[in-house]
Design a protein around this motif. Structure first.
Motif, mmCIF file in Angstrom:
data_model
loop_
_atom_site.group_PDB
_atom_site.id
_atom_site.type_symbol
_atom_site.label_atom_id
_atom_site.label_comp_id
_atom_site.label_asym_id
_atom_site.label_seq_id
_atom_site.Cartn_x
_atom_site.Cartn_y
_atom_site.Cartn_z
ATOM 1 N N ASP A 188 -8.281 10.323 2.736
ATOM 2 C CA ASP A 188 -9.639 9.904 3.115
ATOM 3 C C ASP A 188 -10.055 8.648 2.359
ATOM 4 O O ASP A 188 -10.717 7.761 2.899
ATOM 5 C CB ASP A 188 -10.634 11.038 2.814
ATOM 6 C CG ASP A 188 -11.273 11.591 4.075
ATOM 7 O OD1 ASP A 188 -10.905 11.134 5.175
ATOM 8 O OD2 ASP A 188 -12.126 12.473 3.977
ATOM 9 N N ASN A 189 -9.662 8.582 1.102
ATOM 10 C CA ASN A 189 -10.043 7.465 0.246
ATOM 11 C C ASN A 189 -9.250 6.195 0.541
ATOM 12 O O ASN A 189 -9.786 5.091 0.442
ATOM 13 C CB ASN A 189 -9.861 7.870 -1.216
ATOM 14 C CG ASN A 189 -10.149 6.756 -2.195
ATOM 15 O OD1 ASN A 189 -9.348 6.453 -3.072
ATOM 16 N ND2 ASN A 189 -11.301 6.135 -2.074
ATOM 17 N N LEU A 190 -7.984 6.339 0.935
ATOM 18 C CA LEU A 190 -7.101 5.178 1.009
ATOM 19 C C LEU A 190 -6.737 4.743 2.422
ATOM 20 O O LEU A 190 -6.347 3.590 2.628
ATOM 21 C CB LEU A 190 -5.816 5.472 0.210
ATOM 22 C CG LEU A 190 -5.023 4.272 -0.286
ATOM 23 C CD1 LEU A 190 -5.856 3.407 -1.236
ATOM 24 C CD2 LEU A 190 -3.749 4.727 -0.992
ATOM 25 N N ALA A 191 -6.829 5.634 3.399
ATOM 26 C CA ALA A 191 -6.383 5.294 4.752
ATOM 27 C C ALA A 191 -7.231 4.187 5.363
ATOM 28 O O ALA A 191 -8.461 4.281 5.372
ATOM 29 C CB ALA A 191 -6.438 6.531 5.640
ATOM 30 N N ASP A 195 -12.686 7.187 8.345
ATOM 31 C CA ASP A 195 -14.107 6.900 8.529
ATOM 32 C C ASP A 195 -14.756 6.471 7.229
ATOM 33 O O ASP A 195 -15.593 5.555 7.208
ATOM 34 C CB ASP A 195 -14.834 8.144 9.065
ATOM 35 C CG ASP A 195 -14.592 8.347 10.553
ATOM 36 O OD1 ASP A 195 -14.038 7.441 11.177
ATOM 37 O OD2 ASP A 195 -14.952 9.420 11.067
ATOM 38 N N THR A 196 -14.393 7.128 6.125
ATOM 39 C CA THR A 196 -15.016 6.797 4.844
ATOM 40 C C THR A 196 -14.611 5.392 4.390
ATOM 41 O O THR A 196 -15.426 4.674 3.817
ATOM 42 C CB THR A 196 -14.638 7.822 3.757
ATOM 43 O OG1 THR A 196 -13.226 7.796 3.523
ATOM 44 C CG2 THR A 196 -15.063 9.213 4.151
ATOM 45 N N ARG A 215 -8.431 -0.892 -3.921
ATOM 46 C CA ARG A 215 -8.663 0.457 -4.451
ATOM 47 C C ARG A 215 -7.369 1.217 -4.731
ATOM 48 O O ARG A 215 -7.422 2.321 -5.266
ATOM 49 C CB ARG A 215 -9.547 1.255 -3.501
ATOM 50 C CG ARG A 215 -8.897 1.774 -2.257
ATOM 51 C CD ARG A 215 -9.861 2.643 -1.428
ATOM 52 N NE ARG A 215 -11.181 2.070 -1.346
ATOM 53 C CZ ARG A 215 -12.057 2.326 -0.378
ATOM 54 N NH1 ARG A 215 -11.720 3.148 0.604
ATOM 55 N NH2 ARG A 215 -13.251 1.795 -0.369
ATOM 56 N N PHE A 216 -6.233 0.648 -4.368
ATOM 57 C CA PHE A 216 -4.974 1.376 -4.543
ATOM 58 C C PHE A 216 -4.719 1.729 -6.003
ATOM 59 O O PHE A 216 -4.246 2.817 -6.321
ATOM 60 C CB PHE A 216 -3.813 0.538 -3.987
ATOM 61 C CG PHE A 216 -2.477 1.215 -4.119
ATOM 62 C CD1 PHE A 216 -2.111 2.218 -3.225
ATOM 63 C CD2 PHE A 216 -1.601 0.871 -5.140
ATOM 64 C CE1 PHE A 216 -0.877 2.855 -3.355
ATOM 65 C CE2 PHE A 216 -0.378 1.508 -5.270
ATOM 66 C CZ PHE A 216 -0.012 2.498 -4.373
#
Length: 518
Positions: A188-191, A195-196, A215-216
């Motif tokens: 969710d954070n990296l894809a 949507d996020t 953000r990686f």
């Protein structure tokens, strides 16, 4: 005193300024938080104090909270009631519900096709036991979530498919559930298609590619420590013994043919990565799974869709040759069933709960409690760059405790994050990363959050699917909170980054048009 029917401009869940009547409450703006506050107290009492894991019970708590809040609204209650409808029709809530329904159908169809048996066979053949299984589940869930961009869909699929396989192999259920949620958080954070990710970038005037690249470093630090944590915890946390000789019998009876559904999962990932909508991607996965099930004899057509008709129906006997029709004598057995229906039905109660929560949050926005909290944060807490970033972390965490769907939380808090960050010239990438990390992580940690509840809902269906899976194997949402390692670590990384300045960038550090809006 202002007229409560007078139009007022404010931010809504659509991310745009909207005009609408403000609701006034006896006792001030803070009283508009009564429905949400009551629900949180209800959820804590139900799940933590009395250990009742029941989604329908949470629905009742939210309904009572909405009714209770109405008695504190001034004037005509029509505005309050209309705000409930306004909140329940927000696209962010509907998007999550659609993802749940499609993912449920997909996972259930893979389950009847023997994918769990295939996973058990593979783990047994390769020597992956109870110690390694949670850590590997975390990695695989992270890969799937990153590929398809939906942590909710990943949670449903892995709880339905990987969770029973891991429990059968001796993995601790609580730790295993935590590893699944952690993998969902990572994706969710990296894809790029999450949507996020999209909302966090758009609300901070940043390009998606640059946000993901920047953000990686935060995500991988948290993930590496989380992986080590699951390895360590897996070696010391015992699992649950499957009754009698069932475990050995199931291990010996497992077949590798179920692994053919890796093609079904690959279809979903490949289609999503190609840029197709997640509903289309999962639909192609369902079609692939159905074809493989029927063509290879992994399941009957009736296990996917079946019409159970009474014997006295006009066309029951003449059409009894159809593979999806069963003629039944018991009136109680009449109905429609199969993996397609079963996979969706399990999430109906949760869908209603989410709509009600978003409605309560909309009342909090319209009533001014949300804005009062943000105004206080800006005036009292964000006094310098470090405190500003800590305020952004804290406010994002707070809003996730209130609005349990992480995308909705991002939309609501995004303008505030932008305002605080721009005040101290913090650039869009950094703001987007702070925003997304907290909402992605905490959306899968709080016991009443959407990520946890969607996993719990899928898990609650397992005792009816496996004879050996008992009710005591279902994990209470409260129990998993400490074991969502990646989520807690991601929050910790940004707290430390705010304190130390690690990764901090200012508007002048980026010259691209998307980031440096001067």
């Amino acid at each position: 005193m202002s007229d409560p029917t007078e139009p007022e401009v404010m931010s809504g869940f659509d991310g745009e300024e909207q005009e609408g009547p403000r609701i006034e409450f006896y006792g001030g703006r803070g009283m508009s938080a009564i429905p949400i506050a009551f629900f949180i107290l209800w959820a804590i009492a139900q799940t933590a104090l009395w250990r009742i894991s029941d989604t329908e019970g949470l629905v009742a708590g939210m309904l009572i909270g909405l009714i209770l809040g109405m008695f504190f609204a001034k004037g005509n209650w029509k505005t309050y009631a209309n705000t409930i409808f306004e909140g329940m029709t927000q696209p962010v809530a509907v998007t999550a519900i659609v993802a749940w329904l499609w993912a449920g159908m997909f996972a259930e169809t893979l389950q009847v096709g023997g994918f769990v048996d295939g996973l058990v066979w593979l783990a047994d053949a390769t020597g992956v036991g109870a110690v390694l299984f949670p850590a590997l589940t975390f990695v695989l869930a992270a890969v799937l979530a990153t590929g398809i961009g939906t942590g909710y869909g990943t949670t449903i699929a892995f709880v339905t498919l990987f969770f029973p396989a891991g429990v059968l192999l001796g993995a601790n259920p609580v730790l295993l559930f935590g590893s699944i949620l952690s993998g969902a958080i990572f994706g969710d954070n990296l894809a790029p298609v999450s949507d996020t990710t999209i909302v966090s970038a758009v609300t901070q005037d940043s390009d998606i590619g640059g946000v993901v690249a920047s953000r990686f470093k935060y995500a991988i630090i948290a993930a590496a420590i989380a992986f080590a944590g699951y390895l360590l915890a897996g070696s010391v946390m015992p699992g649950i013994e499957v009754a009698g000789d069932a475990q050995q019998a199931l291990l010996e009876g497992s077949q590798p043919i179920g692994l053919v559904h890796l093609l079904s999962m690959a279809m979903v990932i490949g289609t999503a990565v190609a840029g197709r909508h997640i509903v289309e991607a999962i639909s192609w996965g369902i079609v692939t799974a159905v074809v493989l099930n029927v063509a290879l004899g992994l399941s009957t057509a009736a296990e996917i869709v079946v019409f159970r008709a009474p014997v006295d129906a006009p066309f029951s006997e003449p059409l009894a040759f159809l593979p999806i029709l069963e003629v039944v004598e018991d009136p109680e057995a009449v109905g429609v069933g199969g993996s397609i229906l079963d996979g969706a039905v399990g999430f109906f109660a949760l869908s209603i709960l989410v709509l009600l929560i978003i409605a309560a949050a909309q009342i909090m926005i319209r009533g001014g409690a949300f804005q009062a909290i943000l105004d206080w944060s800006i005036d009292r807490l964000a006094t310098n760059v470090r405190n500003a970033e800590l305020t952004m972390v804290g406010s994002s965490a707070l809003i996730n405790a209130v609005i349990t769907i992480n995308t909705a939380a991002e939309v609501a808090i995004g303008p505030f994050i932008s305002k605080v960050g721009e005040r101290f010239n913090i650039n869009g990438y950094r703001r987007a990363n702070i925003l997304d990390a907290q909402t992605s992580a905490l959306g899968y940690i709080f016991p009443w959050s959407g990520g946890v509840l969607v996993g719990f809902t899928a898990m609650s269906e397992l005792p009816g699917q496996y004879d050996w899976f008992t009710a005591d194997m279902v994990v209470n949402p409260v129990e998993v909170v400490p074991f969502v390692f990646h989520g807690w670590l991601l929050v910790a990384v940004f707290v430390l980054a705010a304190i130390t300045g690690f990764g901090r960038e200012y508007l002048t550090d980026r010259e691209s048009e998307e980031v440096a809006r001067i």
